[in-house]
Design a protein around this motif. Structure first.
Motif, mmCIF file in Angstrom:
data_model
loop_
_atom_site.group_PDB
_atom_site.id
_atom_site.type_symbol
_atom_site.label_atom_id
_atom_site.label_comp_id
_atom_site.label_asym_id
_atom_site.label_seq_id
_atom_site.Cartn_x
_atom_site.Cartn_y
_atom_site.Cartn_z
ATOM 1 N N LYS A 83 0.804 -1.231 0.000
ATOM 2 C CA LYS A 83 0.000 0.000 0.000
ATOM 3 C C LYS A 83 0.837 1.282 0.000
ATOM 4 O O LYS A 83 0.338 2.360 -0.301
ATOM 5 C CB LYS A 83 -0.918 0.023 1.234
ATOM 6 N N GLY A 84 2.074 1.174 0.438
ATOM 7 C CA GLY A 84 2.964 2.333 0.380
ATOM 8 C C GLY A 84 2.857 3.293 1.558
ATOM 9 O O GLY A 84 3.360 4.409 1.493
ATOM 10 N N PHE A 85 2.227 2.890 2.659
ATOM 11 C CA PHE A 85 2.222 3.785 3.836
ATOM 12 C C PHE A 85 3.545 3.651 4.597
ATOM 13 O O PHE A 85 4.348 2.744 4.331
ATOM 14 C CB PHE A 85 1.007 3.527 4.739
ATOM 15 N N THR A 86 3.740 4.547 5.556
ATOM 16 C CA THR A 86 5.002 4.579 6.303
ATOM 17 C C THR A 86 4.777 4.024 7.708
ATOM 18 O O THR A 86 3.745 4.302 8.316
ATOM 19 C CB THR A 86 5.478 6.050 6.420
ATOM 20 N N ILE A 87 5.765 3.262 8.202
ATOM 21 C CA ILE A 87 5.679 2.792 9.601
ATOM 22 C C ILE A 87 6.772 3.513 10.395
ATOM 23 O O ILE A 87 7.944 3.523 9.996
ATOM 24 C CB ILE A 87 5.909 1.272 9.716
ATOM 25 N N ARG A 88 6.371 4.140 11.467
ATOM 26 C CA ARG A 88 7.348 4.767 12.389
ATOM 27 C C ARG A 88 7.392 3.914 13.644
ATOM 28 O O ARG A 88 6.350 3.474 14.134
ATOM 29 C CB ARG A 88 6.903 6.171 12.773
ATOM 30 N N TYR A 89 8.598 3.720 14.183
ATOM 31 C CA TYR A 89 8.758 2.873 15.368
ATOM 32 C C TYR A 89 9.165 3.731 16.566
ATOM 33 O O TYR A 89 10.206 4.395 16.525
ATOM 34 C CB TYR A 89 9.813 1.798 15.112
ATOM 35 N N VAL A 90 8.385 3.701 17.609
ATOM 36 C CA VAL A 90 8.722 4.453 18.829
ATOM 37 C C VAL A 90 9.945 3.795 19.460
ATOM 38 O O VAL A 90 9.935 2.586 19.721
ATOM 39 C CB VAL A 90 7.550 4.428 19.842
ATOM 40 N N PRO A 91 11.011 4.576 19.694
ATOM 41 C CA PRO A 91 12.218 3.983 20.275
ATOM 42 C C PRO A 91 12.014 3.562 21.733
ATOM 43 O O PRO A 91 11.079 4.007 22.403
ATOM 44 C CB PRO A 91 13.255 5.118 20.210
ATOM 45 N N VAL A 92 12.927 2.711 22.192
ATOM 46 C CA VAL A 92 12.930 2.275 23.593
ATOM 47 C C VAL A 92 14.035 3.051 24.311
ATOM 48 O O VAL A 92 15.167 3.147 23.822
ATOM 49 C CB VAL A 92 13.187 0.751 23.673
#
Ligand code: C6P
Length: 417
Positions: free
Chosen positions: A145-154
């Protein structure tokens, strides 16, 4: 230190006597010490007997037959759904979908709600501490689909960087925040109430992976105002192959079905089909009937002991375990302090690989897991390939923690440390 509560008010020996497998000896005079509860829990006799009774006395398919056995099976299966509804305080039984576990529940949301609602330019927020089952389904869909995933850091203390989360929520077109409630490695209890409130403020939905929270603490999906909540039956005294997806009714009504087949349809013509009502729209094919019934009995058992009692017992045990693990030279426990942590201790011991630790502990009858625990990005963040993990539940005792510590000292001796 362990409190009096564990030895007096909470009768752990009585609890243990309900679990046939815990009577097993590893070898002569060496009892089995089961500390791999985050992987799967043991099952009480009541759950084992419920499954046995189903197959012996009323085995039949559900929602199909009009004969007595089928009616009995249907009624037990639907009774289990009602027990789940009450257990997590969902508004309606239509919001309770039976799945094979957390993994399937998350994939269901990705493949239905996600496929229908996510597009290029959208943002999904996940976290670095997620289990693979809450990363990979989104990556598969994002590739299409081409959306972006952002990952919250630890953060270094094992908690999530909520400032980062706030920043992405305020600046980017976030459609979904998907995160675990309790980490299966760090034990971190994430502040999901806070995350849900913040996400809703910008119109984003929230999916919570409750695989490691539902077995251990009271969950109220209405009070949380969570949109989707996924969990597995086998980590909460139920059978493997049982799991749940809770979803708010309006969302589930609007979602297209995922798998097609029997029971999920209202009518089928060669020119097209229409869908059954909730929850059946999402339960194609013969479901895991015995497993759902078993899960219902697991809920009965947890309710009878009391989630608050179980939670307190685990807090005592993990507090004691963390104190005692500190005595082992070269041992590092990952994650926050006991007050912010579920009953999970993932650790490394300098000079011994995690797999060797698990093997040496096993030789003394102590079952722990070693590896990346399906959380490779988290282990990369921790700069370790593998950790050993002791995870506790309602039947574990301080004496079992003592056995773990003795075995860890012995492991160091074996490695001449
Ligand atoms: N974690 C562990 O040893 P399934 O396999 O679908 O029942 O659950 C997947 C899952 C999802 N989220 C979390 C937080 C989990 O801990 C798990 C399962 C096990 O840690 C097996 S990898």
């Amino acid at each position: 230190m362990i409190t009096a509560r564990t030895t007096t008010e909470y009768d752990v020996e009585a609890v243990r006597s309900d679990f046939p497998i815990l009577r097993q000896m590893h070898s002569d005079n060496v009892p089995l010490v089961y500390l791999d509860n985050a992987a799967t829990s043991q099952k009480p006799a009541s759950v084992i007997e419920a499954i046995d009774t189903y197959y012996r006395e009323y085995n039949a398919n559900v929602h199909r037959g009009i004969h007595k056995l089928s009616e009995q099976a249907t009624s037990a299966y639907e009774e289990a759904r009602l027990k789940v509804r009450k257990f997590i305080n969902a508004a309606s039984k239509r919001e309770i979908l039976f799945t094979r576990g957390t993994t399937e529940s998350i994939n269901l949301v990705a493949q239905t709600w996600g496929r229908a609602n996510l597009k290029a330019g959208d943002v999904v927020i996940s976290t670095v501490m997620e289990h693979h089952s809450n990363i990979v389904p989104w990556q598969i869909l994002a590739a299409e689909k081409g959306f972006t995933i952002r990952y919250v850091p630890v953060l270094p203390d094992g908690t999530l960087d909520l400032d980062y989360l706030g920043e992405v929520l305020s600046k980017e077109p976030v459609k979904l925040v998907t995160l675990m409630h309790v980490s299966n490695v760090l034990g971190t209890i994430n502040p999901i109430e806070d995350v849900i409130a913040k996400a809703h403020k910008v119109g984003a939905l929230v999916l919570v992976d409750g695989a490691q929270s539902v077995p251990h603490m009271t969950i109220d999906v209405q009070a949380l105002d969570v949109d989707f909540f996924a969990f597995s039956g086998h980590k909460m005294l139920g059978p493997t192959g049982s799991g749940v997806l809770y979803g708010k009714r309006a969302l589930l009504e609007a979602m297209p079905p995922w798998m097609g087949g029997g029971d999920m349809i209202s009518s089928v013509k060669l020119t097209g089909s229409t869908w059954n009502d909730l929850p059946y729209k999402f339960e194609a094919g013969t479901p895991a009937i015995a497993e759902a019934i078993g899960l219902g009995y697991a809920i009965d058992y947890l309710t009878q002991i009391g989630l608050a009692n179980i939670h307190q017992h685990e807090r005592d045990i993990i507090g004691y375990a963390l104190d005692r693990l500190r005595e082992v030279p070269g041992l590092t426990v990952y994650g926050p302090t006991a007050d912010q942590k579920g009953a999970v201790a993932a650790f490394t011991v300098e000079g011994i690989h995690a797999h060797d630790i698990a093997q040496l502990l096993d030789s003394e009858g102590i079952a722990v897991r070693a590896g990346h625990h399906c959380a490779m990005p988290l282990h990369e963040h921790l700069h370790v390939n593998a950790t050993a993990r002791a995870s506790f539940y309602l039947y574990n005792t301080p004496a079992e923690v003592d056995a773990l510590i003795t075995a860890l000292h012995n492991a160091r001796k074996t490695f001449q440390l």
